[in-house]
Design a protein around this motif. Sequence first.
Motif, short mmCIF file in Angstrom:
data_model
loop_
_atom_site.label_atom_id
_atom_site.label_comp_id
_atom_site.label_asym_id
_atom_site.label_seq_id
_atom_site.Cartn_x
_atom_site.Cartn_y
_atom_site.Cartn_z
N ILE A 1 16.66 -58.30 21.32
CA ILE A 1 15.96 -57.26 22.08
C ILE A 1 16.42 -55.86 21.68
O ILE A 1 15.80 -54.87 22.05
N THR A 2 17.50 -55.78 20.92
CA THR A 2 17.94 -54.46 20.48
C THR A 2 17.24 -54.04 19.19
O THR A 2 17.35 -52.90 18.76
N ALA A 3 16.51 -55.01 18.58
CA ALA A 3 15.85 -54.70 17.32
C ALA A 3 14.69 -53.74 17.54
O ALA A 3 14.05 -53.75 18.59
N LYS A 4 14.45 -52.92 16.54
CA LYS A 4 13.31 -52.01 16.61
C LYS A 4 12.03 -52.82 16.61
O LYS A 4 11.94 -53.86 15.96
N GLY A 5 11.02 -52.38 17.36
CA GLY A 5 9.75 -53.09 17.37
C GLY A 5 9.69 -54.18 18.43
O GLY A 5 8.65 -54.80 18.61
N THR A 6 10.79 -54.42 19.12
CA THR A 6 10.75 -55.39 20.22
C THR A 6 9.94 -54.80 21.36
O THR A 6 10.12 -53.64 21.72
N ASP A 7 9.02 -55.61 21.92
CA ASP A 7 8.28 -55.14 23.08
C ASP A 7 9.18 -55.32 24.30
O ASP A 7 9.26 -56.39 24.89
N ILE A 8 9.88 -54.25 24.63
CA ILE A 8 10.89 -54.34 25.69
C ILE A 8 10.26 -54.68 27.04
O ILE A 8 10.87 -55.35 27.87
N ASN A 9 9.00 -54.23 27.24
CA ASN A 9 8.34 -54.54 28.51
C ASN A 9 8.10 -56.03 28.67
O ASN A 9 8.22 -56.58 29.76
N ALA A 10 7.80 -56.69 27.54
CA ALA A 10 7.59 -58.14 27.58
C ALA A 10 8.90 -58.85 27.89
O ALA A 10 8.93 -59.86 28.58
N VAL A 11 10.02 -58.29 27.36
CA VAL A 11 11.33 -58.86 27.62
C VAL A 11 11.71 -58.67 29.09
O VAL A 11 12.18 -59.59 29.76
N ARG A 12 11.45 -57.47 29.58
CA ARG A 12 11.89 -57.14 30.94
C ARG A 12 11.21 -58.00 32.00
O ARG A 12 11.77 -58.27 33.05
N ARG A 13 9.95 -58.40 31.74
CA ARG A 13 9.28 -59.18 32.78
C ARG A 13 9.88 -60.57 32.90
O ARG A 13 9.67 -61.27 33.87
N ARG A 14 10.68 -60.97 31.89
CA ARG A 14 11.35 -62.27 31.94
C ARG A 14 12.77 -62.12 32.47
O ARG A 14 13.50 -63.10 32.61
N LEU A 15 13.19 -60.86 32.69
CA LEU A 15 14.54 -60.58 33.16
C LEU A 15 14.45 -59.87 34.51
O LEU A 15 14.19 -58.67 34.56
N GLY A 16 14.65 -60.58 35.59
CA GLY A 16 14.59 -59.94 36.90
C GLY A 16 15.86 -59.16 37.16
O GLY A 16 16.93 -59.58 36.76
N MET A 17 15.70 -58.01 37.81
CA MET A 17 16.92 -57.24 38.11
C MET A 17 16.91 -56.81 39.57
O MET A 17 15.90 -56.38 40.10
N VAL A 18 18.08 -56.92 40.17
CA VAL A 18 18.24 -56.49 41.56
C VAL A 18 19.32 -55.41 41.58
O VAL A 18 20.40 -55.60 41.01
N PHE A 19 18.99 -54.28 42.21
CA PHE A 19 19.87 -53.12 42.14
C PHE A 19 20.71 -52.95 43.41
O PHE A 19 20.33 -53.42 44.49
N GLN A 20 21.79 -52.24 43.26
CA GLN A 20 22.64 -51.94 44.41
C GLN A 20 21.85 -51.19 45.48
O GLN A 20 22.00 -51.45 46.66
#
Lengths: 260, 455
Positions: free
Chosen positions: A85-104
């Motif tokens: 996911i650090t590679a250039k050209g990665t669709d980060i939005n596609a990655v993020r939808r598979r990675l749920g995040m819960v914030f403080q």
Amino acid sequence: MSQMSSLQSTVSAPGETADPIVSIKGLEKSYGGNVVLRGIDLDVHAGEVVVVLGPSGSGKSTMLRCINRLEEPTAGQIIFEGTDITAKGTDINAVRRRLGMVFQQFNLFPHLNVCKNVMIAQQKVLKRSAEEARRVAIEELTRVGLADRIDFMPSQLSGGQQQRVAIARALAMNPSVMLFDEATSALDPELVRDVLAVMRDLARQGMTMIVVTHEMGFAREVADRVIFMDGGVIVEEGTPDQVFDHPASERTRDFIGHIA
Amino acid sequence: MDTTYGMTWSRWTAPSGGGIRRRLAALIFGLALIGAFLLCAPAPATALEVAKLSAQPNTDAGSDVVGGVDTRITWEVQADPDESLTGFFLALPTGTAYTTEDARVTILSGADLMDRTFVKATYDEAGETLHVSFPEPAPAGSYIRFELYGVKFPVSGGAMQLSGSYELEDGGNKDVSGMPTLQVRETSLTEQLESYLEAQPLVQAWNANRFLRLFLNPLLIVTSLPIIFSGFLMALAIVIVAFPLAIPFGFLLSLMRISKSRILRLVAGLYVNLIRGTPAFLQIYIAFFGLPLAGLNMDNYPLGVIVMAMNSAAYLCEIFRAGIQAVPVGQGEAARSLGMTGAQTMISIIIPQTFRNVIPTLTSEFILLYKDTSLLAAVGVMEIVMYAKTVVATTGSITPYVVAALFYLVVTLPLAHMVGRLEIRLRRGGPRPGKLAKQAPAVAVGATPDQISSL
């Protein structure tokens, strides 16, 4: 619940030698001259619950935020489900939808009611219809015990309820990994329990979780693996028993001693 | 015209010195003509002739005679050489009021009717019909002028037909023929109100005070209200078009100011600083005098709108920028962590919260812009101040400026009140006060442009 069972079928038991779902290699992060992460290597397998401990400023939140690139790594590699996911050209939005995040700070959208908070990303990102998004939202809100609060505004909920809505919001996207960034640190002590209960259920259902927390009890009970970070590096890593009861490093001992 | 005729006639009939034979010949020729005329058109052989009937204009401007407002009627008649008047009746149109207090009967005589003899007439009022009696018969063939004051024609106006008759020494009574009509304009509402106010003792007492008369003359308030109202409409027309134009422009500028592109940031920053760093007055001068010189001619209204919109956009830019940056960074992070794109985050998450937060400030900017339309008076845009200025110039009173102030306040006060209420509601509608500190840490509020643009 159906999604959970399908999740579980792909889950391999901890310790098995399958490909890790998240693989962090040599991760470094610095802000100007301020180095926060000094080379992190970490593999997380599907279904595993990894709890990250460490004093404030140790870089544990930064590491978590690098995994979905809310922070840009300065160096290193992060492989998620086989893609760098650090590679250039990665669709980060596609990655993020598979990675749920819960914030403080929960970060619920204050202008939307509880149901819409859970619906909006489904509609915008997954292009689900309003009906389907609503159905999923109610399903996830039921799961976190807030089915009766769907028409409330976030400001009308307690902190614990807000955090559970935030968890439902992340789950509605069908993530394969959930990232918890000090999810209970902003809560009054009596509200922490409900949120931890939801997280515990999630872990029991086989969700892959990376949890940054100060809740030792939770870590001991739920974690498959505990990681202790300090000064931007992983100092100690092992089962809860190993890290809590037989820490190998002085720093870990100090930290555990202070907390417990 | 009739007067001249009468005068000429009397001169013809008074022989004087040489050339008398030629005049006699002319006279005979003239009489023959008249005789021929009389043969063809049988008419009363001799009668009093109306030389003039007029009413004095009674408006501030123009030559109109309006109803309901005091005017003076002047009626001049030329009696026939063998008629000696002892009095006359004058019938005014129904609904006409008058006073005989200053009424005057004058007999004009001599060369060019320059000699005047005042007649101590007695007046007998019977409704709209006035009977005027002379103490002694006027000399035969007199040229008589009658002036009647305090005449108020009906407010509805129209063609006023007066009629009259006259009494002769021998006891005869003849109708006056050939009375012209008087054109009376319908009285406007403000003129009615003005004449009503003028008659009020309270108003008179009020205006006796120099300060009150100068700044708050009720008569001028009434007069200037409808005039300045046109300017009010103009000011509204400017601000109601300019402000909605300024909002998207200002918003675009604010996005440029926080964008990742250095060039966009630079351009927007330059614009905002240039506009905010110079007086709006100067910007108006440059636009209104500079553009025509550059060969770009534009009507006052669209140009005024453009200048005001461009000016306001710079201020709105900073309002929006502050509004966007006041949205906690966590909001953008939460949206992005769910896989939403930057644009989706902006549109669905950041902007709705921004607008909610900036509505009070936006309303204040609207108030400022509305007040700033007054600057356009300097370049001749017919807005509130410009109209007030013209009324002040003709009346010498400051009252129209006070009226102008009312036209600003009528918009700004309710809006300012609304801003106050909105702010209270926003504070109440937001996160509960007890939770506020925890949910929105101060660091998030003070986010830098870099933090925002990196979302």
